[in-house]
Scaffold this motif. Structure first.
Motif, PDB file in Angstrom:
ATOM      1  N   PRO A  43       3.422  -7.892 -23.010  1.00 32.40           N
ATOM      2  CA  PRO A  43       3.774  -8.995 -22.150  1.00 32.40           C
ATOM      3  C   PRO A  43       5.092  -9.890 -22.221  1.00 32.40           C
ATOM      4  O   PRO A  43       5.723 -10.324 -21.261  1.00 32.40           O
ATOM      5  CB  PRO A  43       2.734  -9.841 -22.223  1.00 32.40           C
ATOM      6  CG  PRO A  43       1.485  -8.843 -22.723  1.00 32.40           C
ATOM      7  CD  PRO A  43       2.344  -8.046 -23.812  1.00 32.40           C
ATOM      8  N   VAL A  44       5.428 -10.197 -23.440  1.00 32.26           N
ATOM      9  CA  VAL A  44       6.411 -10.900 -23.727  1.00 32.26           C
ATOM     10  C   VAL A  44       7.691 -10.302 -23.631  1.00 32.26           C
ATOM     11  O   VAL A  44       8.902 -10.691 -22.905  1.00 32.26           O
ATOM     12  CB  VAL A  44       6.429 -11.573 -25.275  1.00 32.26           C
ATOM     13  CG1 VAL A  44       7.892 -11.943 -25.819  1.00 32.26           C
ATOM     14  CG2 VAL A  44       5.401 -12.457 -25.559  1.00 32.26           C
ATOM     15  N   VAL A  45       7.799  -8.786 -24.040  1.00 31.44           N
ATOM     16  CA  VAL A  45       9.031  -8.067 -23.946  1.00 31.44           C
ATOM     17  C   VAL A  45       9.271  -7.966 -22.495  1.00 31.44           C
ATOM     18  O   VAL A  45      10.398  -7.753 -21.899  1.00 31.44           O
ATOM     19  CB  VAL A  45       8.987  -6.868 -24.551  1.00 31.44           C
ATOM     20  CG1 VAL A  45       9.769  -5.617 -23.992  1.00 31.44           C
ATOM     21  CG2 VAL A  45       8.881  -6.534 -26.029  1.00 31.44           C
ATOM     22  N   VAL A  46       8.118  -7.313 -21.434  1.00 29.79           N
ATOM     23  CA  VAL A  46       8.141  -7.303 -20.004  1.00 29.79           C
ATOM     24  C   VAL A  46       8.787  -8.670 -19.328  1.00 29.79           C
ATOM     25  O   VAL A  46       9.716  -8.513 -18.627  1.00 29.79           O
ATOM     26  CB  VAL A  46       6.815  -6.814 -19.550  1.00 29.79           C
ATOM     27  CG1 VAL A  46       7.154  -6.842 -18.004  1.00 29.79           C
ATOM     28  CG2 VAL A  46       6.497  -5.424 -20.017  1.00 29.79           C
ATOM     29  N   ALA A 111      -2.431 -17.227 -31.181  1.00 30.78           N
ATOM     30  CA  ALA A 111      -1.958 -17.869 -29.902  1.00 30.78           C
ATOM     31  C   ALA A 111      -2.711 -16.675 -28.727  1.00 30.78           C
ATOM     32  O   ALA A 111      -2.711 -15.833 -28.834  1.00 30.78           O
ATOM     33  CB  ALA A 111      -0.581 -17.910 -29.895  1.00 30.78           C
ATOM     34  N   THR A 112      -2.969 -17.714 -27.825  1.00 33.73           N
ATOM     35  CA  THR A 112      -3.351 -16.863 -26.645  1.00 33.73           C
ATOM     36  C   THR A 112      -2.233 -16.477 -25.774  1.00 33.73           C
ATOM     37  O   THR A 112      -1.112 -16.654 -25.911  1.00 33.73           O
ATOM     38  CB  THR A 112      -4.322 -17.916 -25.634  1.00 33.73           C
ATOM     39  OG1 THR A 112      -3.378 -19.013 -24.898  1.00 33.73           O
ATOM     40  CG2 THR A 112      -5.280 -18.606 -26.320  1.00 33.73           C
ATOM     41  N   LEU A 113      -2.720 -15.454 -24.907  1.00 31.89           N
ATOM     42  CA  LEU A 113      -1.666 -14.780 -23.881  1.00 31.89           C
ATOM     43  C   LEU A 113      -1.016 -15.935 -23.127  1.00 31.89           C
ATOM     44  O   LEU A 113       0.226 -15.512 -22.974  1.00 31.89           O
ATOM     45  CB  LEU A 113      -2.424 -13.790 -23.263  1.00 31.89           C
ATOM     46  CG  LEU A 113      -1.333 -13.176 -22.118  1.00 31.89           C
ATOM     47  CD1 LEU A 113      -0.072 -12.226 -22.783  1.00 31.89           C
ATOM     48  CD2 LEU A 113      -2.299 -11.917 -21.380  1.00 31.89           C
ATOM     49  N   ALA A 114      -1.720 -16.673 -22.533  1.00 29.14           N
ATOM     50  CA  ALA A 114      -1.289 -17.786 -21.827  1.00 29.14           C
ATOM     51  C   ALA A 114      -0.091 -18.527 -22.497  1.00 29.14           C
ATOM     52  O   ALA A 114       0.898 -19.006 -22.111  1.00 29.14           O
ATOM     53  CB  ALA A 114      -2.371 -18.729 -21.029  1.00 29.14           C
ATOM     54  N   THR A 115      -0.334 -18.911 -23.881  1.00 23.67           N
ATOM     55  CA  THR A 115       0.476 -19.830 -24.587  1.00 23.67           C
ATOM     56  C   THR A 115       1.493 -19.007 -24.847  1.00 23.67           C
ATOM     57  O   THR A 115       2.883 -19.603 -24.931  1.00 23.67           O
ATOM     58  CB  THR A 115      -0.369 -20.145 -26.045  1.00 23.67           C
ATOM     59  OG1 THR A 115      -1.514 -20.970 -25.566  1.00 23.67           O
ATOM     60  CG2 THR A 115       0.891 -21.067 -26.820  1.00 23.67           C
ATOM     61  N   SER A 116       1.533 -17.685 -25.164  1.00 20.87           N
ATOM     62  CA  SER A 116       2.650 -16.866 -25.629  1.00 20.87           C
ATOM     63  C   SER A 116       3.697 -16.741 -24.385  1.00 20.87           C
ATOM     64  O   SER A 116       4.767 -16.827 -24.197  1.00 20.87           O
ATOM     65  CB  SER A 116       2.181 -15.532 -26.052  1.00 20.87           C
ATOM     66  OG  SER A 116       1.761 -15.698 -27.112  1.00 20.87           O
ATOM     67  N   ILE A 117       2.994 -16.756 -23.075  1.00 19.87           N
ATOM     68  CA  ILE A 117       3.601 -16.532 -21.865  1.00 19.87           C
ATOM     69  C   ILE A 117       4.607 -17.829 -21.328  1.00 19.87           C
ATOM     70  O   ILE A 117       5.657 -17.706 -21.242  1.00 19.87           O
ATOM     71  CB  ILE A 117       2.848 -16.050 -20.803  1.00 19.87           C
ATOM     72  CG1 ILE A 117       2.658 -14.688 -20.962  1.00 19.87           C
ATOM     73  CG2 ILE A 117       3.692 -16.089 -19.432  1.00 19.87           C
ATOM     74  CD1 ILE A 117       1.590 -14.076 -19.896  1.00 19.87           C
ATOM     75  N   LEU A 118       3.890 -19.038 -21.786  1.00 18.59           N
ATOM     76  CA  LEU A 118       4.317 -20.083 -21.289  1.00 18.59           C
ATOM     77  C   LEU A 118       5.694 -20.325 -22.437  1.00 18.59           C
ATOM     78  O   LEU A 118       6.486 -20.901 -22.023  1.00 18.59           O
ATOM     79  CB  LEU A 118       3.389 -21.389 -21.425  1.00 18.59           C
ATOM     80  CG  LEU A 118       2.419 -21.290 -20.279  1.00 18.59           C
ATOM     81  CD1 LEU A 118       1.228 -22.310 -20.506  1.00 18.59           C
ATOM     82  CD2 LEU A 118       2.889 -21.646 -18.986  1.00 18.59           C
ATOM     83  N   THR A 119       5.468 -20.249 -23.622  1.00 18.64           N
ATOM     84  CA  THR A 119       6.605 -20.534 -24.318  1.00 18.64           C
ATOM     85  C   THR A 119       7.676 -19.699 -24.299  1.00 18.64           C
ATOM     86  O   THR A 119       8.877 -20.167 -24.220  1.00 18.64           O
ATOM     87  CB  THR A 119       6.142 -20.077 -26.045  1.00 18.64           C
ATOM     88  OG1 THR A 119       5.007 -20.969 -26.230  1.00 18.64           O
ATOM     89  CG2 THR A 119       7.119 -20.273 -26.958  1.00 18.64           C
ATOM     90  N   CYS A 120       7.326 -18.211 -23.944  1.00 19.37           N
ATOM     91  CA  CYS A 120       8.291 -17.380 -23.640  1.00 19.37           C
ATOM     92  C   CYS A 120       9.274 -17.828 -22.322  1.00 19.37           C
ATOM     93  O   CYS A 120      10.323 -17.853 -22.095  1.00 19.37           O
ATOM     94  CB  CYS A 120       7.763 -15.992 -23.298  1.00 19.37           C
ATOM     95  SG  CYS A 120       9.197 -14.821 -23.265  1.00 19.37           S
ATOM     96  N   LEU A 121       8.514 -18.291 -21.331  1.00 12.72           N
ATOM     97  CA  LEU A 121       9.102 -18.804 -20.136  1.00 12.72           C
ATOM     98  C   LEU A 121       9.909 -19.969 -20.353  1.00 12.72           C
ATOM     99  O   LEU A 121      11.100 -20.023 -19.693  1.00 12.72           O
ATOM    100  CB  LEU A 121       8.201 -19.017 -19.025  1.00 12.72           C
ATOM    101  CG  LEU A 121       7.337 -17.944 -18.225  1.00 12.72           C
ATOM    102  CD1 LEU A 121       6.172 -18.497 -17.233  1.00 12.72           C
ATOM    103  CD2 LEU A 121       8.297 -17.087 -17.498  1.00 12.72           C
ATOM    104  N   ALA A 122       9.451 -20.819 -21.232  1.00 10.60           N
ATOM    105  CA  ALA A 122      10.331 -22.163 -21.447  1.00 10.60           C
ATOM    106  C   ALA A 122      11.594 -21.631 -22.231  1.00 10.60           C
ATOM    107  O   ALA A 122      12.607 -22.355 -21.954  1.00 10.60           O
ATOM    108  CB  ALA A 122       9.373 -23.087 -22.228  1.00 10.60           C
TER     109      ALA A 122
END
Length: 206
Positions: A43-46, A111-122
């Protein structure tokens, strides 16, 4: 093998895009860490690749020129990005200084998926360097290729981004054994803290 003008334009975009994205930055450091702990890598890479492709398209479409004439927007992004980077630096420094937070199965590992995605977005969208490099600089170079050439140039740059994030996220997994030792995590997090702090300060003072 004969290279057509279209292939040469795409290759130029690939090289330019790769040269801009390979430089170690906040986003790359986050992807590297996620890859090492083998957590939410796909998810992070995508997300990083899709974001980069979107930003490249924005720059090529000409919005980069509009952004160049909106200094107030760039200022807001710069301060927001600096605040986030400094906060992330503090968290990384805390992990480096406290042995109890160094286990790869903790914090990032849990870390949850949501946390990882939000951090990546920021780390992606609150980073002014993304707009300066990808939207303004790469967009300007692409638009010098002509109406048809600019999209071939952008395709090459987008391909470079996708390949880079896949290589970084999944290549980092081979370092998992090295980072089974707490001291290795301490060194990595200390380096990330220094990098994030330096980037944050640079954004404020530039």
């Amino acid at each position: 093998m004969h290279l057509t003008p279209a292939l040469l334009t795409a290759a130029a975009g690939f090289g330019t895009g790769l040269s801009l994205i390979v430089a170690i930055g906040a986003q790359n450091a986050f992807v590297l860490r996620q890859g090492i702990v083998r957590r939410h890598v796909l998810p992070v890479v995508v997300l990083c690749a899709v974001s980069d492709v979107a930003l490249i398209a924005v720059g090529i479409s000409g919005i980069g020129a509009v952004l160049a004439h909106a200094p107030a927007a760039v200022t807001v992004i710069r301060w927001a990005g600096a605040a986030f980077l400094v906060s992330y630096a503090v968290l990384a420094a805390r992990r480096a200084l406290r042995p109890g937070t160094l286990d790869a199965t903790m914090e990032v590992g849990s870390a949850t998926l949501a946390t990882s995605i939000l951090t990546c977005l920021a780390l992606t969208w609150l980073n002014p360097h993304v707009y300066l490099d990808t939207v303004l600089m790469l967009g300007s170079v692409a638009n010098n290729q002509g109406d048809s050439g600019r999209w071939l140039f952008g395709l090459g740059a987008a391909t470079a981004s996708v390949i880079w994030f896949l290589a970084l996220g999944y290549g980092a997994q081979f370092l998992h054994r090295v980072f089974a030792r707490p001291n290795a995590w301490r060194v990595l997090d200390a380096g990330i803290a220094a990098l994030m702090l330096a980037l944050g300060i640079t954004l404020v003072t530039s």
